[in-house]
Design an enzyme around this catalytic site. Structure first.
Site, PDB file in Angstrom:
ATOM      1  N   TYR A  44     -69.115 -32.367  20.260  1.00  0.00           N
ATOM      2  CA  TYR A  44     -70.400 -32.768  19.678  1.00  0.00           C
ATOM      3  C   TYR A  44     -70.392 -32.461  18.192  1.00  0.00           C
ATOM      4  O   TYR A  44     -70.004 -31.362  17.787  1.00  0.00           O
ATOM      5  CB  TYR A  44     -71.570 -32.025  20.349  1.00  0.00           C
ATOM      6  N   GLU A  46     -73.152 -33.799  15.857  1.00  0.00           N
ATOM      7  CA  GLU A  46     -74.326 -34.451  15.243  1.00  0.00           C
ATOM      8  C   GLU A  46     -74.470 -33.992  13.796  1.00  0.00           C
ATOM      9  O   GLU A  46     -74.302 -32.812  13.496  1.00  0.00           O
ATOM     10  CB  GLU A  46     -75.590 -34.111  16.037  1.00  0.00           C
ATOM     11  N   ASP A 194     -72.262 -59.183   6.437  1.00  0.00           N
ATOM     12  CA  ASP A 194     -71.704 -58.755   7.726  1.00  0.00           C
ATOM     13  C   ASP A 194     -70.333 -59.418   7.827  1.00  0.00           C
ATOM     14  O   ASP A 194     -70.228 -60.602   8.146  1.00  0.00           O
ATOM     15  CB  ASP A 194     -72.651 -59.211   8.849  1.00  0.00           C
ATOM     16  N   THR A 220     -67.390 -54.681  12.101  1.00  0.00           N
ATOM     17  CA  THR A 220     -66.750 -54.060  13.245  1.00  0.00           C
ATOM     18  C   THR A 220     -65.304 -53.768  12.836  1.00  0.00           C
ATOM     19  O   THR A 220     -64.864 -54.164  11.752  1.00  0.00           O
ATOM     20  CB  THR A 220     -66.770 -54.979  14.488  1.00  0.00           C
ATOM     21  N   LYS A 223     -61.831 -56.819  15.166  1.00  0.00           N
ATOM     22  CA  LYS A 223     -61.568 -58.270  15.125  1.00  0.00           C
ATOM     23  C   LYS A 223     -60.313 -58.484  14.274  1.00  0.00           C
ATOM     24  O   LYS A 223     -59.248 -58.028  14.674  1.00  0.00           O
ATOM     25  CB  LYS A 223     -62.809 -59.003  14.622  1.00  0.00           C
ATOM     26  N   ARG A 229     -62.569 -50.531  19.127  1.00  0.00           N
ATOM     27  CA  ARG A 229     -63.844 -51.268  19.242  1.00  0.00           C
ATOM     28  C   ARG A 229     -64.974 -50.439  18.652  1.00  0.00           C
ATOM     29  O   ARG A 229     -65.559 -49.599  19.323  1.00  0.00           O
ATOM     30  CB  ARG A 229     -64.104 -51.566  20.724  1.00  0.00           C
TER      31      ARG A 229
HETATM   32  N1  DSN Z   1     -69.673 -61.329  19.981  1.00  0.00           N
HETATM   33  C1  DSN Z   1     -68.816 -61.299  18.820  1.00  0.00           C
HETATM   34  C2  DSN Z   1     -68.045 -62.561  18.678  1.00  0.00           C
HETATM   35  O1  DSN Z   1     -67.420 -62.950  19.644  1.00  0.00           O
HETATM   36  O2  DSN Z   1     -68.015 -63.176  17.625  1.00  0.00           O
HETATM   37  C3  DSN Z   1     -69.518 -60.940  17.610  1.00  0.00           C
HETATM   38  O3  DSN Z   1     -70.082 -59.677  17.749  1.00  0.00           O
END
Ligand code: DSN
Length: 407
Positions: A44, A46, A194, A220, A223, A229
């Site tokens: 933990y 925080e 984003d 994120t 990707k 993730r």
């Molecule tokens: N759901 C994702 C995508 O497939 O583009 C984006 O968060």
């Protein structure tokens, strides 16, 4: 325990023997996945480095500090101007933190329409963003199927939003953050970029950077960035306090320090020549795939791609996007159904299919493989009733994947 282990093994085999072409997926290196599964998950912590609510965080502090430093470094940023928060668990919580930290519920935000390539968290009425904030939307030009910055400016000047969100999930063309910034300045709005889909391309200098144009950038990490993730936020130093407070204690409790260690490793990997080569190849592969599909009678929205994905318009074939994704999956080719701009069909059975090349490029595939895969996709989609064809191609897919081992 044995049951879950067996299911995990089956999933790993599916990933290994299949062609992962879902544009938002990738293969995270095993060394980074090992960090996700490390005993850091037990801790933990925080708070933030140096200001924790629990004892025993001396090593965790160093890990999180390193992750923040590397997040800035991979974009060539200095902590004199920019601040990184690596605690968001996902892209959605990163975006929510930005809205809640910098705006008030009910404030007006301008974002890209989900049905034209945006994201759920860019103001879809079924998402918290659309429920809590007053979203208005821009889309693409009907003829070019590309962003029309003059039109976006017109909407922005009319609507006077407090924030503009740029970035997309199903847009295959370059995004001009400089143009978005000029529009945001004209209407005195904050600019959120984003970059979840294109982060890896940006780090490798294969797509224009949102820095220094955006006030806040969310992304994120799994990707094109190819990491675990998770997600992160980078903002101008003057917004750091609000962003940090919105993540903790605003939205989240204990950060996932195992994920933060994995993110630090991902950010370091993203600065290597090996990573740059993969990003370059990702784009070359997408272009090659689009050309093959086009030569074989499939229409790509906007006529091609500048990034890691392409969006196929299936209206000239006898199949919708959902059925197309399902029959391709029968052959071990994984894609996803997607709306196309101005889609006459429903979001559940849209007219489009989104295809990406990030994961296959991580595996080492190049143009030669894209030509072959493009032919398989075209053959399957043109003959949706031919189950024998899919059985034959599934075996060919397995044979191909053996030449590009993963896990
Ligand atoms: N759901 C994702 C995508 O497939 O583009 C984006 O968060």
């Amino acid at each position: 325990m044995n049951k879950i282990k067996k299911l995990v093994a089956q999933e790993v085999r599916r990933q290994r023997e299949g062609l992962v072409m879902i544009a938002s997926e990738n293969y995270c290196p095993q060394e980074i996945l090992d960090l996700v599964g490390s005993p850091l998950s037990n801790k933990y912590s925080e708070g933030y480095p140096g200001k924790r609510y629990y004892s025993g965080n001396q090593f965790i502090d160093e890990i999180e500090f390193l992750a923040c430093t590397e997040a800035l470094k991979m974009f060539g940023l200095s902590d004199k101007k920019w601040h990184a928060n690596v605690q968001p668990h996902s892209g959605s919580s990163a975006n929510l933190a930005v809205y809640l930290g910098l705006l008030k519920p009910g404030d007006k935000i301008l974002g890209m329409d989900l049905s034209q390539g945006g994201h759920l968290t860019h103001g879809s009425p079924v998402n918290f963003s659309g429920k809590l904030f007053n979203f208005v939307h821009y889309g693409v030009d009907k003829k070019t199927e590309k962003l029309d910055y003059k039109e976006i400016e017109k909407i922005a000047l009319k609507e006077k939003p407090k924030m503009i969100v740029c970035g997309a999930t199903a847009y295959s063309r370059e995004i001009s953050f400089a143009k978005f910034s000029a529009i945001a300045k004209k209407c005195n709005a904050l600019l959120l970029a984003d970059i979840a889909h294109i982060a890896g391309l940006v780090v490798a200098d294969e797509h224009p950077s949102p820095f220094p144009y955006a006030d806040v950038v969310t992304s994120t990490t799994h990707k094109t960035l190819g990491g675990p993730r998770s997600a992160f936020i980078i903002c101008k130093n003057e917004l750091a306090k609000e962003i940090d407070k919105a993540i903790f204690p605003g939205l989240q409790g204990g950060p996932l320090e195992n994920m933060i260690a994995a993110k630090a490793a991902c950010f370091m990997e993203a600065q290597t020549p090996r990573f740059k080569k993969i990003q370059q190849q990702t784009i070359l592969n997408a272009v090659s795939l689009a050309e093959t599909l086009s030569k074989n009678g499939l229409r790509t929205v906007s006529g091609g791609t500048d990034n890691h994905l392409l969006l196929l318009d299936l209206r000239n074939l006898e199949i919708n996007g959902r059925d197309a994704a399902n029959i391709l999956a029968e052959a071990g080719i994984y894609t996803n159904a997607n709306t196309i701009p101005f889609d006459p069909a429903t979001p559940f059975k849209p007219s489009g299919l989104r295809v990406g090349t990030a994961a296959l490029s991580t595996r080492g595939m190049k143009e030669k493989e894209m030509k072959l895969i493009g032919l398989w996709i075209a053959e399957i989609l043109k003959k949706p009733k031919d189950t024998k064809l899919r059985t034959r191609i599934k075996q060919e897919v397995i044979d191909l994947t053996k030449k590009f081992p993963i896990y």
